[in-house]
Scaffold this motif. Structure first.
Motif, PDB file in Angstrom:
ATOM      1  N   ARG A  51      -0.014  20.011  -4.376  1.00 31.31           N
ATOM      2  CA  ARG A  51       1.217  19.611  -3.820  1.00 31.31           C
ATOM      3  C   ARG A  51       0.856  18.011  -3.594  1.00 31.31           C
ATOM      4  O   ARG A  51      -0.096  17.999  -2.760  1.00 31.31           O
ATOM      5  N   GLY A  52       1.719  17.239  -3.948  1.00 29.59           N
ATOM      6  CA  GLY A  52       1.249  15.809  -3.558  1.00 29.59           C
ATOM      7  C   GLY A  52       2.391  15.436  -2.360  1.00 29.59           C
ATOM      8  O   GLY A  52       3.478  16.039  -2.259  1.00 29.59           O
ATOM      9  N   SER A  53       1.888  14.464  -1.512  1.00 34.26           N
ATOM     10  CA  SER A  53       2.515  13.908  -0.504  1.00 34.26           C
ATOM     11  C   SER A  53       2.431  12.368  -0.550  1.00 34.26           C
ATOM     12  O   SER A  53       1.382  11.819  -0.786  1.00 34.26           O
ATOM     13  N   LEU A  54       3.734  11.647  -0.452  1.00 34.89           N
ATOM     14  CA  LEU A  54       3.642  10.320  -0.502  1.00 34.89           C
ATOM     15  C   LEU A  54       3.694   9.584   0.738  1.00 34.89           C
ATOM     16  O   LEU A  54       4.540  10.137   1.711  1.00 34.89           O
ATOM     17  N   GLU A  55       2.795   8.998   1.329  1.00 38.95           N
ATOM     18  CA  GLU A  55       2.733   8.539   2.577  1.00 38.95           C
ATOM     19  C   GLU A  55       2.144   7.030   2.846  1.00 38.95           C
ATOM     20  O   GLU A  55       1.879   6.448   1.824  1.00 38.95           O
ATOM     21  N   ASP A  56       2.835   6.439   3.967  1.00 41.24           N
ATOM     22  CA  ASP A  56       2.392   5.360   4.402  1.00 41.24           C
ATOM     23  C   ASP A  56       2.623   4.306   3.257  1.00 41.24           C
ATOM     24  O   ASP A  56       1.846   3.240   2.998  1.00 41.24           O
ATOM     25  N   SER A  73       0.715  -1.225   0.169  1.00 44.38           N
ATOM     26  CA  SER A  73      -0.001  -0.093  -0.028  1.00 44.38           C
ATOM     27  C   SER A  73       0.933   1.199   0.033  1.00 44.38           C
ATOM     28  O   SER A  73       2.034   1.393   0.422  1.00 44.38           O
ATOM     29  N   ALA A  74       0.436   2.357  -0.458  1.00 38.53           N
ATOM     30  CA  ALA A  74       0.945   3.769  -0.741  1.00 38.53           C
ATOM     31  C   ALA A  74      -0.239   4.689  -0.848  1.00 38.53           C
ATOM     32  O   ALA A  74      -1.132   4.195  -1.519  1.00 38.53           O
ATOM     33  N   THR A  75       0.206   5.768  -0.163  1.00 35.92           N
ATOM     34  CA  THR A  75      -1.063   6.629  -0.164  1.00 35.92           C
ATOM     35  C   THR A  75      -0.410   7.904  -0.821  1.00 35.92           C
ATOM     36  O   THR A  75       0.449   8.576  -0.360  1.00 35.92           O
ATOM     37  N   LEU A  76      -1.278   8.509  -1.757  1.00 37.05           N
ATOM     38  CA  LEU A  76      -0.788  10.041  -2.308  1.00 37.05           C
ATOM     39  C   LEU A  76      -1.874  10.978  -1.656  1.00 37.05           C
ATOM     40  O   LEU A  76      -3.327  10.773  -1.975  1.00 37.05           O
ATOM     41  N   THR A  77      -1.514  11.907  -0.843  1.00 41.13           N
ATOM     42  CA  THR A  77      -2.513  13.080  -0.709  1.00 41.13           C
ATOM     43  C   THR A  77      -2.323  14.112  -1.747  1.00 41.13           C
ATOM     44  O   THR A  77      -1.061  14.455  -1.667  1.00 41.13           O
ATOM     45  N   VAL A  78      -3.041  14.806  -1.968  1.00 39.97           N
ATOM     46  CA  VAL A  78      -3.249  16.083  -2.788  1.00 39.97           C
ATOM     47  C   VAL A  78      -3.665  17.141  -2.135  1.00 39.97           C
ATOM     48  O   VAL A  78      -4.838  17.324  -1.661  1.00 39.97           O
ATOM     49  N   GLU A  79      -2.764  18.117  -1.865  1.00 40.00           N
ATOM     50  CA  GLU A  79      -3.093  19.370  -1.241  1.00 40.00           C
ATOM     51  C   GLU A  79      -3.310  20.479  -2.125  1.00 40.00           C
ATOM     52  O   GLU A  79      -2.733  20.705  -2.767  1.00 40.00           O
ATOM     53  N   GLN A  80      -4.552  21.320  -1.980  1.00 45.74           N
ATOM     54  CA  GLN A  80      -4.620  22.445  -2.678  1.00 45.74           C
ATOM     55  C   GLN A  80      -4.063  23.618  -1.978  1.00 45.74           C
ATOM     56  O   GLN A  80      -4.105  23.981  -0.856  1.00 45.74           O
ATOM     57  N   LYS A  81      -3.452  24.397  -2.909  1.00 50.60           N
ATOM     58  CA  LYS A  81      -2.585  25.533  -2.652  1.00 50.60           C
ATOM     59  C   LYS A  81      -2.989  26.894  -3.293  1.00 50.60           C
ATOM     60  O   LYS A  81      -3.513  26.639  -4.255  1.00 50.60           O
ATOM     61  N   PHE A  82      -2.712  27.752  -2.782  1.00 47.69           N
ATOM     62  CA  PHE A  82      -2.746  29.082  -3.435  1.00 47.69           C
ATOM     63  C   PHE A  82      -1.443  29.267  -4.145  1.00 47.69           C
ATOM     64  O   PHE A  82      -1.786  29.988  -5.264  1.00 47.69           O
ATOM     65  N   ILE A  83      -0.415  29.141  -3.670  1.00 50.73           N
ATOM     66  CA  ILE A  83       0.854  29.337  -4.493  1.00 50.73           C
ATOM     67  C   ILE A  83       0.974  28.383  -5.666  1.00 50.73           C
ATOM     68  O   ILE A  83       0.123  27.588  -5.787  1.00 50.73           O
TER      69      ILE A  83
END
Ligand code: 16G
Length: 196
Positions: free
Chosen positions: A125-130, A109-119
């Motif tokens: 911006r993606g983060s690879l987690e877990d 398993s791996a998780t991508l979280t995608v964060e909404q930015k103003f910049i």
């Protein structure tokens, strides 16, 4: 025919995100070297499938697998279902798994979280987690497969970068998959609040 439901009224095959996204990944774009060549769509064994997390994965050892990475605690089916629903409704959570369809067990398993930015022009911006692969399935390139899969998913979703935190001992490994320590910009700092 209606969807198959469980005694608790949920469809075990419901996916967290659209599975067709995984057919759009361009593995030729990754610096990772696969030998023999494999992709999310063709993971190298007929009994293996790479797919979004499904509700029924509660019964396929998903949480037990996460327990090989860190503390999971006691997550009841109700809590799992509620968290799954929240993540799906919120969007931006791409928990991706590898299933051994012979034993119906989640083995990676791996998780991508995608964060909404103003910049970055209202960028993403993606983060690879877990990231975790079952110890008993070593030598099948599964770690590489799941990390490259979610990293390429970040490309398809339009992220301007994807970041990760890891142990010092894994830095060299992630470098082979395209991640870099940016000079002067590679510290990870934590403030811990409890031991759960
Ligand atoms: C690793 C994981 C991170 C996870 C953390 C859990 C990767 C690339 N990194 O750093 O996503 O949340 O371990 O450790 O998988 P913790 O329980 O100490 O927070």
């Amino acid at each position: 025919m209606g969807a198959i439901t469980t005694p608790w009224g949920m469809d075990p095959n419901e996916s967290l995100y659209q599975a067709s996204l995984l057919t759009k990944l361009n593995f030729a774009r990754s610096p990772a070297k696969f030998n023999p060549p494999i992709t999310a769509v063709n993971p190298g064994e007929t009994w293996m499938v790479v797919r979004p997390l499904q509700r029924g994965d509660y019964d396929k050892g998903f949480l037990q697998l996460l327990g090989q990475l860190t503390s999971v605690g006691n997550c009841t089916r109700k809590q799992f279902d509620e968290r799954f629903t929240f993540m799906k409704d919120a969007g931006g959570y791409f928990v991706t798994v590898i299933e051994d369809t012979r034993s119906q067990k989640i083995i990676g398993s791996a998780t991508l979280t995608v964060e909404q930015k103003f910049i970055h022009n209202c960028g993403l911006r993606g983060s690879l987690e877990d990231v975790v692969v079952d110890d008993t399935y070593r030598g099948k390139q599964l770690g590489k497969l799941i990390v490259v899969t979610v990293s390429l998913l970040a490309v398809v979703l339009g992220c301007y970068k994807v970041s990760l935190n890891c142990k010092d001992t894994l830095v060299a490994y992630y470098k082979t998959l395209g991640y870099v320590l940016e000079p002067g910009n590679s510290n990870c700092m934590n403030m811990r609040f409890d031991s759960s």
